[in-house]
Design an enzyme around this catalytic site. Structure first.
Site, short mmCIF file in Angstrom:
data_model
loop_
_atom_site.label_atom_id
_atom_site.label_comp_id
_atom_site.label_asym_id
_atom_site.label_seq_id
_atom_site.Cartn_x
_atom_site.Cartn_y
_atom_site.Cartn_z
N ASP A 1 -8.25 -2.01 -4.10
CA ASP A 1 -7.62 -1.90 -5.41
C ASP A 1 -8.57 -2.44 -6.50
O ASP A 1 -9.56 -3.11 -6.21
CB ASP A 1 -6.33 -2.71 -5.45
CG ASP A 1 -5.31 -2.24 -4.42
OD1 ASP A 1 -5.29 -1.03 -4.13
OD2 ASP A 1 -4.54 -3.09 -3.92
N ASP B 1 -1.99 -2.88 -8.02
CA ASP B 1 -0.89 -3.05 -7.09
C ASP B 1 -0.19 -4.36 -7.46
O ASP B 1 -0.75 -5.46 -7.24
CB ASP B 1 -1.38 -3.11 -5.64
CG ASP B 1 -1.47 -1.73 -5.01
OD1 ASP B 1 -1.29 -0.74 -5.74
OD2 ASP B 1 -1.75 -1.66 -3.79
N ARG C 1 2.21 7.37 -9.51
CA ARG C 1 2.36 5.94 -9.81
C ARG C 1 1.81 5.64 -11.21
O ARG C 1 0.87 4.86 -11.36
CB ARG C 1 1.67 5.07 -8.77
CG ARG C 1 2.22 5.24 -7.37
CD ARG C 1 1.54 4.29 -6.39
NE ARG C 1 1.99 4.54 -5.02
CZ ARG C 1 1.52 3.91 -3.95
NH1 ARG C 1 0.57 3.00 -4.07
NH2 ARG C 1 1.98 4.21 -2.75
#
Length: 665
Positions: A169, A195, A242
């Site tokens: 990430d 995240d 997302r």
């Protein structure tokens, strides 16, 4: 200085204080409508568009501002890092730090984590600070973190579009609280760009760019309904899903986000904009969706309220059900019109050159000196010391090792924020008497008052110099400042006779009586008010200047486009005298007063001798002065038009590096 006359302070409270209006520039955007469909209209008209300056505030907003707020590394030392080892060391340290990332830091091994501990600010220097191939990772229990003005990029593993092989990430957080992620560019990473996981709380994500990625921003990974998150003014472009997905958020407030150029791969389900999942309560306001599949959708168990967004070339789901929540129950905020969002967000999101480190006094630091001491030696990027309104009775010293500091009063007027002390030269020499000393280069002070309120009428001393300010650094700027004192109020000097330092003072106020603007620095005073205080004499109340310009420097003091005022008797004040420190023959004053109004208190023979040195051997001149104190006599040298053309503000200040502070408004 020596051989100063005994002086008496003008009686009465607040003598010499001049109130001036604060001039401000307000940025405005003129944005026209575009052809698009509008979703349900907002219940009320949006608030005015904030100025550009508001969009770079160093204070978090939204949920990150609640429950004690998010301050990051405030109160700690400022450090600058240029390599992975230093970044990892300070980010994981127990103490608070403000960590500036300068240039590009490539993380090894590829995809590795940089662990970020509590009470940290990680901020890019200018718009070029970046972390490449690595992740900022916040472990459970981490709190009070600010991540700003960075690019985090390129940990993508070729062929792993779904992020199933490596969990690389850009920013990952588990069970954290009070985090502000602002003005970053997050792109082309291995799994998620952000995240936000497992019961994290009090989070704000603002003015970021999410690009060139599949799973941009996921929230959840928990069955608990605890997370509170504000997501505003972000640009999602070239992403698939997302944007964000919010699972089991207690409150998710999304406003003024821009979703454009969505990845189009024919996926009918997992290509979407915003998704309210699980038991999330989501509010979307005044966002802009351009070419997005499923702009906003909600599970049957979730709630989603949408107000005022614009849909352009969109398809698929636009779910709205449930009451969700009212964000204004928690915090105030200003909505931009949805039609303005593309222009605003593309302009203001991502890293910005003007975003820098701000140290707040009091609050983050108890005193101005404590904030200055937090700045690292050899500082290369501007650090702002923001001083709240109040009177600070203390001395301040900015050493030569700490350049690039901005002292900024945050009150409405310069008189709201006062730095004052009362030491005379008798107790530490003229330098030791200074309330504020600036030895560093590239220091700016704005919207402040500097004062030495030593009461020379109450104490009989051999020397009555009492400086409000002394500078020896180069490229010093004072804007909308006041200097209050009597004898030797303002000294602009240099480290040694043959070193030229430059000082620029504009839109300011200076008062004093004896030699109250003096020293050897090249000094320009522009668009300012200078008050000549009366010492009660009918014949000699003092001297405005006492320059000690090096003979090798053609430019000493320039007072231009200003106004000199006084209630001293007529013909009782000199414009200056030549100061030769220690009898130094190579210190020969240069003073030009041009395009400036002079009061009746100025003598018709305005220049005078000092310590055996004749004023006629100095470089004194006037040019186009006016008012009751102006005139042309044998004792008033006038500069010629030809010479005046090479004695401008630019000529005085440009030096070898073409310094031009007057051009920055």
């Amino acid at each position: 200085m020596t051989q100063h006359l005994h002086s008496k302070r003008l009686p009465g409270p607040g003598a010499g204080k001049v109130l001036g209006a604060v001039l401000g520039l307000v940025a405005a955007l003129s944005l026209g409508a575009v052809g698009q469909a509008r979703a349900a209209a907002p219940a009320s008209a949006p608030a005015p568009v904030p100025s550009g300056a508001d969009r770079f505030s160093d204070q978090p907003h939204g949920f990150a501002s609640l429950a004690g707020g998010t301050t990051g590394g405030a109160g700690g030392k400022v450090v600058t890092v240029t390599d992975q080892a230093s970044l990892a060391k300070y980010a994981a340290a127990e103490d608070p730090y403000i960590i500036r990332v300068s240039g590009s830091i490539a993380v090894e091994p590829f995809g590795s984590n940089i662990i970020v501990g509590s009470n940290k600010t990680i901020i890019g220097v200018g718009d070029s600070g970046e972390i490449v191939h690595g992740e900022l990772h916040l472990d459970p229990g981490t709190h009070n973190v600010i991540i700003r003005n960075l690019t985090i990029r390129d940990s993508y593993v070729e062929g792993d579009w779904d992020g199933k092989t490596q969990d690389f990430d850009a920013i990952q957080m588990d069970t954290v609280d009070h985090v502000w992620i602002d003005h970053n560019r997050l792109t082309h990473m291995g799994d998620g760009l952000i995240d936000l996981r497992k019961d994290s709380q009090y989070i704000t994500v603002s003015y970021n760019q999410f690009s060139n990625h599949n799973k941009a921003f996921g929230i959840g990974w928990t069955t608990n309904v605890k997370t509170q998150v504000t997501i505003d003014h972000n640009w999602f472009t070239g992403t698939k899903q997302r944007n964000p997905s919010a699972d089991n958020c207690a409150y998710a407030h999304l406003y003024n986000n821009y979703l454009s150029a969505q990845v189009s791969d024919g996926d009918p389900v997992w290509t979407y904009g915003n998704w309210s999942r699980g038991h999330t309560k989501m509010v979307i306001e005044n966002s802009y969706y351009d070419g997005v599949q499923h702009p906003y959708q909600a599970d049957a168990t979730a709630e989603l309220v949408q107000r005022g967004s614009i849909l352009k070339n969109t398809t698929g789901r636009t779910d709205e059900w449930g009451a969700a929540f009212d964000p204004r129950r928690f915090y105030d905020y200003r909505l931009d019109p949805a039609a303005a969002v593309p222009a605003l967000v593309t302009r203001f999101s991502g890293p910005q050159k003007r975003i820098g480190v701000t140290l707040h006094v009091p609050g983050d630091y108890p005193t101005v000196q404590a904030a200055v001491d937090a700045v690292p030696d050899g500082n290369t990027a501007p650090v702002t010391v923001a001083v709240a309104p109040g009177t600070y009775r203390a001395k301040v010293y900015i050493p030569a090792t700490r350049p690039n500091i901005v002292l900024q009063g945050t009150g409405h007027d310069r008189s709201d924020t006062v730095i004052v002390y009362d030491t005379p030269a008798e107790y530490g020499g003229s330098t030791g008497s200074a309330t504020v000393r600036i030895a560093a280069n590239d220091v700016t002070a704005r919207n402040l008052t500097f004062s030495n309120d030593f009461d020379e009428a109450a104490v009989e001393l051999n020397g009555e110099q009492a400086l409000a300010m002394k500078t020896t650094g180069d490229r010093i700027v004072f804007e909308n400042t006041a200097f209050l004192g009597n004898q030797d109020t303002l000294m602009t000097d240099s480290p040694k006779l043959t070193t030229v330092s430059r000082v620029y003072i504009r839109d300011s106020y200076i008062e004093g009586d004896v030699d109250f603007v003096y020293g050897r620095a090249t000094t320009v005073i522009e668009r300012s008010v200078i008050r000549l205080l009366s010492r009660g004499s009918t014949t000699n109340n003092g001297y405005l200047t006492a320059a000690s310009t090096w003979t090798g420097n053609p430019y000493g003091f320039l007072i231009t486009r200003s106004k000199v005022v006084s209630d001293a008797p007529e013909q009782s004040f000199h414009l200056g005298r030549p100061w030769h420190p220690g009898g130094e023959p190579a210190a020969v004053a240069q003073v030009l007063i041009r395009d400036t109004e002079l009061p009746a208190a100025v003598r018709s023979s305005p220049w005078t001798d000092m310590s055996g040195f004749s004023w006629k051997d100095a470089r004194f001149a006037e040019y186009r002065t006016y008012g009751p104190g102006a005139g042309v006599t044998a004792d008033r040298p006038q500069m010629s038009d030809a010479d005046a053309r090479t004695h401008t503000v630019a000529d005085y200040l440009k030096g070898h590096d073409n310094w031009a502070p007057y051009s920055r408004r």
